[in-house]
Motif scaffolding. Structure first.
Motif, short mmCIF file in Angstrom:
data_model
loop_
_atom_site.label_atom_id
_atom_site.label_comp_id
_atom_site.label_asym_id
_atom_site.label_seq_id
_atom_site.Cartn_x
_atom_site.Cartn_y
_atom_site.Cartn_z
N ARG A 13 0.84 -1.19 0.00
CA ARG A 13 0.00 0.00 0.00
C ARG A 13 0.88 1.25 0.00
NH1 ARG A 13 -2.03 -4.16 2.14
NH2 ARG A 13 -4.22 -4.71 1.85
N ILE A 20 5.66 -8.69 4.57
CA ILE A 20 6.58 -9.80 4.29
C ILE A 20 6.38 -10.32 2.87
CG2 ILE A 20 7.10 -12.19 4.96
CD1 ILE A 20 6.38 -11.30 7.89
N ASP A 39 -3.19 -11.00 -4.14
CA ASP A 39 -3.67 -10.30 -2.94
C ASP A 39 -5.13 -9.92 -3.17
OD1 ASP A 39 -1.89 -8.83 -0.48
OD2 ASP A 39 -3.92 -8.04 -0.78
N ASP A 65 -9.30 -13.40 -3.44
CA ASP A 65 -9.53 -13.63 -2.02
C ASP A 65 -9.09 -15.07 -1.74
OD1 ASP A 65 -10.54 -14.29 0.45
OD2 ASP A 65 -12.62 -13.71 -0.01
N VAL A 66 -8.05 -15.25 -0.94
CA VAL A 66 -7.55 -16.61 -0.72
C VAL A 66 -8.62 -17.52 -0.10
CG1 VAL A 66 -5.07 -16.11 -0.60
CG2 VAL A 66 -6.45 -15.98 1.49
N THR A 95 -4.26 -9.59 9.37
CA THR A 95 -3.34 -9.22 10.45
C THR A 95 -3.75 -7.92 11.12
OG1 THR A 95 -2.01 -8.09 8.80
CG2 THR A 95 -1.31 -10.31 9.37
N ARG A 96 -4.53 -7.11 10.41
CA ARG A 96 -4.73 -5.75 10.93
C ARG A 96 -6.18 -5.45 11.25
NH1 ARG A 96 -0.95 -2.50 6.78
NH2 ARG A 96 0.39 -4.24 6.32
N TYR A 160 -6.20 -15.34 16.36
CA TYR A 160 -5.06 -15.29 15.45
C TYR A 160 -4.10 -16.45 15.75
CZ TYR A 160 -0.77 -13.48 13.27
OH TYR A 160 0.39 -13.34 12.52
N LYS A 164 -2.78 -19.68 13.43
CA LYS A 164 -1.37 -19.92 13.12
C LYS A 164 -0.92 -21.30 13.63
CE LYS A 164 -0.67 -16.39 10.70
NZ LYS A 164 -0.22 -16.52 9.31
N GLY A 191 8.76 -13.81 14.65
CA GLY A 191 8.37 -13.19 15.92
C GLY A 191 7.74 -11.85 15.59
N VAL A 193 7.87 -8.53 13.46
CA VAL A 193 8.47 -8.01 12.23
C VAL A 193 7.94 -6.60 11.98
CG1 VAL A 193 8.93 -8.49 9.80
CG2 VAL A 193 8.36 -10.38 11.35
N THR A 195 6.50 -4.57 10.08
CA THR A 195 5.63 -4.30 8.93
C THR A 195 4.55 -3.33 9.39
OG1 THR A 195 4.12 -6.08 9.50
CG2 THR A 195 5.97 -6.67 8.09
N1 LIG Z 1 4.47 -8.73 10.95
C1 LIG Z 1 4.69 -9.58 11.93
O1 LIG Z 1 5.20 -9.21 12.99
C2 LIG Z 1 4.35 -11.03 11.77
C3 LIG Z 1 4.74 -11.89 12.80
C4 LIG Z 1 4.47 -13.23 12.70
C5 LIG Z 1 3.81 -13.72 11.57
N2 LIG Z 1 3.43 -12.87 10.58
C6 LIG Z 1 2.74 -13.46 9.44
O2 LIG Z 1 3.42 -13.13 8.23
C7 LIG Z 1 2.47 -12.97 7.17
C8 LIG Z 1 2.62 -11.58 6.56
O3 LIG Z 1 2.40 -10.63 7.58
P1 LIG Z 1 2.61 -9.07 7.32
O4 LIG Z 1 3.01 -8.46 8.60
O5 LIG Z 1 3.44 -8.89 6.11
O6 LIG Z 1 1.10 -8.66 7.05
P2 LIG Z 1 0.48 -7.59 6.07
O7 LIG Z 1 -0.82 -7.19 6.70
O8 LIG Z 1 1.47 -6.54 5.70
O9 LIG Z 1 0.19 -8.46 4.77
C9 LIG Z 1 -0.89 -9.36 4.70
C10 LIG Z 1 -1.44 -9.28 3.29
O10 LIG Z 1 -2.49 -10.24 3.16
C11 LIG Z 1 -3.47 -9.67 2.34
N3 LIG Z 1 -4.76 -10.33 2.54
C12 LIG Z 1 -5.60 -10.20 3.61
N4 LIG Z 1 -6.71 -10.91 3.39
C13 LIG Z 1 -6.56 -11.51 2.19
C14 LIG Z 1 -7.39 -12.37 1.43
N5 LIG Z 1 -8.61 -12.75 1.86
N6 LIG Z 1 -6.94 -12.81 0.23
C15 LIG Z 1 -5.72 -12.42 -0.25
N7 LIG Z 1 -4.91 -11.59 0.45
C16 LIG Z 1 -5.32 -11.15 1.64
C17 LIG Z 1 -3.53 -8.20 2.76
O11 LIG Z 1 -4.16 -7.40 1.77
C18 LIG Z 1 -2.05 -7.90 2.96
O12 LIG Z 1 -1.48 -7.38 1.76
C19 LIG Z 1 1.10 -13.21 7.79
O13 LIG Z 1 0.75 -14.56 7.56
C20 LIG Z 1 1.32 -12.95 9.26
O14 LIG Z 1 0.40 -13.66 10.05
C21 LIG Z 1 3.69 -11.53 10.65
#
Ligand SMILES: NC(=O)c1ccc[n+]([C@@H]2O[C@H](COP(=O)([O-])OP(=O)(O)OC[C@H]3O[C@@H](n4cnc5c(N)ncnc54)[C@H](O)[C@@H]3O)[C@@H](O)[C@H]2O)c1
Length: 259
Positions: A13, A20, A39, A65-66, A95-96, A160, A164, A191, A193, A195
Protein backbone atom coordinates in the motif's frame (compact mmCIF):
# COMPACT_ATOMS: atom_id res chain seq x y z
CA UNK A 1 13.18 -19.41 -18.31
CA UNK A 2 12.99 -20.01 -14.55
CA UNK A 3 9.78 -21.27 -12.98
CA UNK A 4 7.73 -18.59 -11.23
CA UNK A 5 7.31 -18.08 -7.50
CA UNK A 6 3.78 -17.25 -6.37
CA UNK A 7 3.43 -15.11 -3.27
CA UNK A 8 0.15 -14.40 -1.53
CA UNK A 9 -0.42 -11.31 0.60
CA UNK A 10 2.09 -9.45 -1.57
CA UNK A 11 0.36 -6.07 -1.83
CA UNK A 12 2.20 -2.83 -1.09
CA UNK A 13 0.00 0.00 0.00
CA UNK A 14 1.39 3.40 -0.98
CA UNK A 15 3.00 5.13 2.00
CA UNK A 16 3.06 1.97 4.16
CA UNK A 17 6.11 -0.06 5.04
CA UNK A 18 6.33 -3.28 3.01
CA UNK A 19 4.79 -6.46 4.34
CA UNK A 20 6.58 -9.80 4.29
CA UNK A 21 4.84 -10.89 1.08
CA UNK A 22 5.90 -7.81 -0.86
CA UNK A 23 9.45 -7.93 0.53
CA UNK A 24 9.66 -11.56 -0.62
CA UNK A 25 8.37 -10.70 -4.07
CA UNK A 26 10.92 -7.90 -4.42
CA UNK A 27 13.81 -10.08 -3.26
CA UNK A 28 12.77 -12.93 -5.56
CA UNK A 29 12.43 -10.57 -8.54
CA UNK A 30 15.88 -9.09 -7.77
CA UNK A 31 17.26 -12.63 -7.89
CA UNK A 32 15.81 -13.06 -11.36
CA UNK A 33 12.73 -15.16 -10.63
CA UNK A 34 9.46 -14.48 -12.39
CA UNK A 35 7.09 -13.54 -9.56
CA UNK A 36 3.32 -13.80 -9.31
CA UNK A 37 1.72 -11.60 -6.67
CA UNK A 38 -1.72 -12.51 -5.31
CA UNK A 39 -3.67 -10.30 -2.94
CA UNK A 40 -7.23 -9.26 -2.18
CA UNK A 41 -6.28 -5.59 -2.49
CA UNK A 42 -6.29 -4.35 -6.10
CA UNK A 43 -4.90 -1.00 -4.94
CA UNK A 44 -2.15 -2.73 -2.98
CA UNK A 45 -1.21 -4.87 -5.97
CA UNK A 46 -1.04 -1.79 -8.18
CA UNK A 47 1.22 -0.25 -5.52
CA UNK A 48 3.40 -3.37 -5.54
CA UNK A 49 3.65 -3.35 -9.31
CA UNK A 50 4.60 0.35 -9.26
CA UNK A 51 7.20 -0.17 -6.55
CA UNK A 52 8.79 -3.11 -8.40
CA UNK A 53 8.60 -1.20 -11.68
CA UNK A 54 10.46 1.68 -9.99
CA UNK A 55 13.31 -0.78 -9.35
CA UNK A 56 13.18 -1.99 -12.96
CA UNK A 57 11.53 -5.27 -11.92
CA UNK A 58 8.52 -7.04 -13.43
CA UNK A 59 5.76 -9.11 -11.93
CA UNK A 60 2.41 -10.62 -12.69
CA UNK A 61 -0.45 -9.78 -10.35
CA UNK A 62 -3.84 -11.33 -9.66
CA UNK A 63 -6.54 -10.01 -7.36
CA UNK A 64 -8.05 -12.88 -5.39
CA UNK A 65 -9.53 -13.63 -2.02
CA UNK A 66 -7.55 -16.61 -0.72
CA UNK A 67 -10.67 -17.70 1.15
CA UNK A 68 -12.49 -18.27 -2.14
CA UNK A 69 -11.22 -21.44 -3.86
CA UNK A 70 -12.50 -20.47 -7.31
CA UNK A 71 -10.89 -17.05 -7.21
CA UNK A 72 -7.62 -18.67 -6.06
CA UNK A 73 -7.73 -21.18 -8.92
CA UNK A 74 -8.28 -18.40 -11.46
CA UNK A 75 -5.43 -16.37 -9.96
CA UNK A 76 -3.01 -19.30 -9.98
CA UNK A 77 -3.88 -19.96 -13.64
CA UNK A 78 -3.13 -16.32 -14.49
CA UNK A 79 0.07 -16.17 -12.45
CA UNK A 80 1.56 -19.38 -13.81
CA UNK A 81 0.32 -18.94 -17.41
CA UNK A 82 1.22 -22.49 -18.36
CA UNK A 83 4.56 -22.50 -16.52
CA UNK A 84 4.38 -24.65 -13.37
CA UNK A 85 5.59 -22.72 -10.33
CA UNK A 86 8.79 -23.43 -8.46
CA UNK A 87 7.22 -22.39 -5.15
CA UNK A 88 4.26 -20.85 -3.41
CA UNK A 89 4.69 -18.60 -0.39
CA UNK A 90 1.59 -18.24 1.77
CA UNK A 91 1.86 -14.86 3.49
CA UNK A 92 -1.73 -13.64 3.17
CA UNK A 93 -3.48 -13.28 6.51
CA UNK A 94 -5.88 -11.04 8.35
CA UNK A 95 -3.34 -9.22 10.45
CA UNK A 96 -4.73 -5.75 10.93
CA UNK A 97 -8.39 -6.21 11.55
CA UNK A 98 -10.54 -6.52 14.56
CA UNK A 99 -9.33 -10.06 15.30
CA UNK A 100 -6.02 -9.13 16.91
CA UNK A 101 -5.15 -7.30 20.12
CA UNK A 102 -8.76 -7.09 21.22
CA UNK A 103 -10.45 -8.93 24.09
CA UNK A 104 -11.72 -12.31 22.99
CA UNK A 105 -15.16 -11.54 24.37
CA UNK A 106 -15.54 -8.65 21.93
CA UNK A 107 -15.13 -10.89 18.89
CA UNK A 108 -18.25 -11.99 17.10
CA UNK A 109 -18.70 -15.25 15.22
CA UNK A 110 -18.13 -13.38 11.92
CA UNK A 111 -14.67 -12.21 13.10
CA UNK A 112 -13.71 -15.74 14.01
CA UNK A 113 -15.06 -17.14 10.73
CA UNK A 114 -13.12 -14.54 8.76
CA UNK A 115 -9.85 -15.34 10.52
CA UNK A 116 -10.22 -19.06 9.90
CA UNK A 117 -11.39 -18.54 6.32
CA UNK A 118 -8.47 -16.31 5.32
CA UNK A 119 -5.60 -17.50 7.51
CA UNK A 120 -6.22 -21.24 7.38
CA UNK A 121 -8.57 -22.12 4.52
CA UNK A 122 -6.79 -19.53 2.37
CA UNK A 123 -3.52 -21.42 2.69
CA UNK A 124 -5.29 -24.72 1.92
CA UNK A 125 -6.93 -23.23 -1.18
CA UNK A 126 -3.62 -21.97 -2.54
CA UNK A 127 -1.80 -25.23 -1.88
CA UNK A 128 -4.65 -27.20 -3.46
CA UNK A 129 -4.42 -25.10 -6.62
CA UNK A 130 -0.62 -25.42 -6.79
CA UNK A 131 -0.21 -29.12 -5.98
CA UNK A 132 -1.26 -30.54 -9.37
CA UNK A 133 1.23 -28.16 -11.01
CA UNK A 134 4.01 -29.23 -8.65
CA UNK A 135 3.20 -32.89 -9.27
CA UNK A 136 3.28 -32.33 -13.04
CA UNK A 137 6.62 -30.51 -12.69
CA UNK A 138 8.04 -33.25 -10.45
CA UNK A 139 8.54 -31.05 -7.40
CA UNK A 140 8.02 -27.73 -5.73
CA UNK A 141 8.25 -25.83 -2.48
CA UNK A 142 5.50 -24.56 -0.19
CA UNK A 143 6.45 -21.99 2.45
CA UNK A 144 3.75 -21.23 5.00
CA UNK A 145 3.96 -18.20 7.27
CA UNK A 146 3.00 -19.08 10.81
CA UNK A 147 3.72 -16.97 13.84
CA UNK A 148 5.38 -17.22 17.17
CA UNK A 149 1.92 -16.27 18.47
CA UNK A 150 0.99 -19.93 17.97
CA UNK A 151 3.42 -20.96 20.71
CA UNK A 152 3.47 -18.14 23.25
CA UNK A 153 0.64 -17.01 25.48
CA UNK A 154 -0.59 -13.54 24.54
CA UNK A 155 -3.72 -11.73 25.56
CA UNK A 156 -5.82 -10.48 22.65
CA UNK A 157 -4.46 -13.03 20.18
CA UNK A 158 -6.50 -16.17 20.90
CA UNK A 159 -8.10 -16.40 17.46
CA UNK A 160 -5.06 -15.29 15.45
CA UNK A 161 -2.85 -17.69 17.44
CA UNK A 162 -5.29 -20.53 16.84
CA UNK A 163 -5.16 -19.97 13.07
CA UNK A 164 -1.37 -19.92 13.12
CA UNK A 165 -1.26 -23.12 15.17
CA UNK A 166 -3.47 -24.70 12.50
CA UNK A 167 -0.95 -23.65 9.85
CA UNK A 168 1.71 -25.61 11.76
CA UNK A 169 -0.45 -28.68 11.90
CA UNK A 170 -1.37 -28.63 8.20
CA UNK A 171 2.26 -27.98 7.25
CA UNK A 172 3.34 -31.16 9.04
CA UNK A 173 0.66 -33.32 7.42
CA UNK A 174 1.21 -31.98 3.89
CA UNK A 175 4.97 -32.46 4.25
CA UNK A 176 4.37 -36.08 5.21
CA UNK A 177 1.97 -36.64 2.34
CA UNK A 178 3.97 -35.00 -0.47
CA UNK A 179 7.60 -35.08 0.64
CA UNK A 180 8.24 -38.38 -1.13
CA UNK A 181 7.01 -36.79 -4.37
CA UNK A 182 9.58 -34.02 -4.35
CA UNK A 183 7.40 -31.37 -2.73
CA UNK A 184 9.01 -29.65 0.24
CA UNK A 185 6.45 -28.18 2.63
CA UNK A 186 7.79 -26.06 5.45
CA UNK A 187 6.75 -23.18 7.63
CA UNK A 188 8.50 -20.17 9.10
CA UNK A 189 7.25 -18.60 12.30
CA UNK A 190 8.33 -14.98 12.59
CA UNK A 191 8.37 -13.19 15.92
CA UNK A 192 7.88 -9.46 15.68
CA UNK A 193 8.47 -8.01 12.23
CA UNK A 194 8.49 -4.32 11.46
CA UNK A 195 5.63 -4.30 8.93
CA UNK A 196 2.55 -2.07 8.81
CA UNK A 197 0.95 -4.54 11.20
CA UNK A 198 3.32 -3.45 13.93
CA UNK A 199 2.08 0.12 13.62
CA UNK A 200 -1.11 -1.21 15.22
CA UNK A 201 0.53 -3.14 18.03
CA UNK A 202 0.30 -1.36 21.38
CA UNK A 203 3.60 0.28 22.43
CA UNK A 204 3.96 -1.70 25.64
CA UNK A 205 3.56 -4.92 23.69
CA UNK A 206 6.18 -3.94 21.13
CA UNK A 207 8.62 -2.96 23.91
CA UNK A 208 8.04 -6.24 25.68
CA UNK A 209 8.80 -8.20 22.49
CA UNK A 210 12.00 -6.26 21.91
CA UNK A 211 13.14 -6.57 25.55
CA UNK A 212 12.51 -10.30 25.62
CA UNK A 213 14.47 -11.10 22.49
CA UNK A 214 18.17 -11.75 22.18
CA UNK A 215 18.22 -9.65 19.01
CA UNK A 216 16.80 -6.71 21.00
CA UNK A 217 14.90 -5.35 18.01
CA UNK A 218 12.09 -6.15 15.63
CA UNK A 219 12.96 -8.12 12.49
CA UNK A 220 12.81 -6.34 9.15
CA UNK A 221 10.52 -7.84 6.49
CA UNK A 222 13.53 -8.10 4.17
CA UNK A 223 15.24 -10.44 6.66
CA UNK A 224 12.21 -12.72 6.67
CA UNK A 225 12.09 -12.51 2.85
CA UNK A 226 15.69 -13.76 2.63
CA UNK A 227 14.86 -16.71 4.92
CA UNK A 228 11.83 -17.54 2.79
CA UNK A 229 13.97 -17.56 -0.33
CA UNK A 230 16.56 -19.72 1.39
CA UNK A 231 13.83 -22.35 1.80
CA UNK A 232 12.73 -21.91 -1.82
CA UNK A 233 16.27 -22.13 -3.22
CA UNK A 234 17.77 -24.69 -0.85
CA UNK A 235 14.99 -26.69 0.82
CA UNK A 236 16.42 -28.72 3.69
CA UNK A 237 14.81 -32.16 3.93
CA UNK A 238 15.43 -32.27 7.68
CA UNK A 239 13.25 -29.18 8.11
CA UNK A 240 10.28 -30.55 6.13
CA UNK A 241 7.07 -30.15 8.09
CA UNK A 242 8.65 -27.85 10.67
CA UNK A 243 7.70 -24.32 11.57
CA UNK A 244 11.13 -22.75 12.00
CA UNK A 245 11.06 -19.79 14.37
CA UNK A 246 12.50 -16.49 13.10
CA UNK A 247 12.05 -14.62 16.33
CA UNK A 248 15.50 -13.29 17.26
CA UNK A 249 15.57 -15.50 20.35
CA UNK A 250 12.27 -14.24 21.71
CA UNK A 251 11.47 -15.84 25.04
CA UNK A 252 8.30 -15.56 27.10
CA UNK A 253 10.56 -15.78 30.19
CA UNK A 254 12.70 -12.83 29.18
CA UNK A 255 16.38 -12.83 28.30
CA UNK A 256 19.27 -13.05 30.78
CA UNK A 257 21.44 -10.25 29.49
CA UNK A 258 25.06 -9.82 30.59
CA UNK A 259 25.30 -8.54 34.18
N1 LIG B 1 4.47 -8.73 10.95
C1 LIG B 1 4.69 -9.58 11.93
O1 LIG B 1 5.20 -9.21 12.99
C2 LIG B 1 4.35 -11.03 11.77
C3 LIG B 1 4.74 -11.89 12.80
C4 LIG B 1 4.47 -13.23 12.70
C5 LIG B 1 3.81 -13.72 11.57
N2 LIG B 1 3.43 -12.87 10.58
C6 LIG B 1 2.74 -13.46 9.44
O2 LIG B 1 3.42 -13.13 8.23
C7 LIG B 1 2.47 -12.97 7.17
C8 LIG B 1 2.62 -11.58 6.56
O3 LIG B 1 2.40 -10.63 7.58
P1 LIG B 1 2.61 -9.07 7.32
O4 LIG B 1 3.01 -8.46 8.60
O5 LIG B 1 3.44 -8.89 6.11
O6 LIG B 1 1.10 -8.66 7.05
P2 LIG B 1 0.48 -7.59 6.07
O7 LIG B 1 -0.82 -7.19 6.70
O8 LIG B 1 1.47 -6.54 5.70
O9 LIG B 1 0.19 -8.46 4.77
C9 LIG B 1 -0.89 -9.36 4.70
C10 LIG B 1 -1.44 -9.28 3.29
O10 LIG B 1 -2.49 -10.24 3.16
C11 LIG B 1 -3.47 -9.67 2.34
N3 LIG B 1 -4.76 -10.33 2.54
C12 LIG B 1 -5.60 -10.20 3.61
N4 LIG B 1 -6.71 -10.91 3.39
C13 LIG B 1 -6.56 -11.51 2.19
C14 LIG B 1 -7.39 -12.37 1.43
N5 LIG B 1 -8.61 -12.75 1.86
N6 LIG B 1 -6.94 -12.81 0.23
C15 LIG B 1 -5.72 -12.42 -0.25
N7 LIG B 1 -4.91 -11.59 0.45
C16 LIG B 1 -5.32 -11.15 1.64
C17 LIG B 1 -3.53 -8.20 2.76
O11 LIG B 1 -4.16 -7.40 1.77
C18 LIG B 1 -2.05 -7.90 2.96
O12 LIG B 1 -1.48 -7.38 1.76
C19 LIG B 1 1.10 -13.21 7.79
O13 LIG B 1 0.75 -14.56 7.56
C20 LIG B 1 1.32 -12.95 9.26
O14 LIG B 1 0.40 -13.66 10.05
C21 LIG B 1 3.69 -11.53 10.65
Amino acid sequence: MRSPIIITGAAKRPGESPGIGFATAREAARRGYPVGLLDVSARGLAGAQDALGGDGLNCRTAVADVGDPESVQRAVDVLTAGSPPRAVVNAAALTRTSQSFVPFVSLGPADIDAAVRVNVLGMLNVVRAALPLFLARGGGVVVNLGSIAASYPASGLAVYAMTKAAIGSVTKSLAAEYGSRGIHVQGLAPGAVSTGLFGLVPDHYRRMLVDRSIAGRLAEPEEIAREILAVVERPQPLLAGHMVPLDGGLSPFGVHRPV
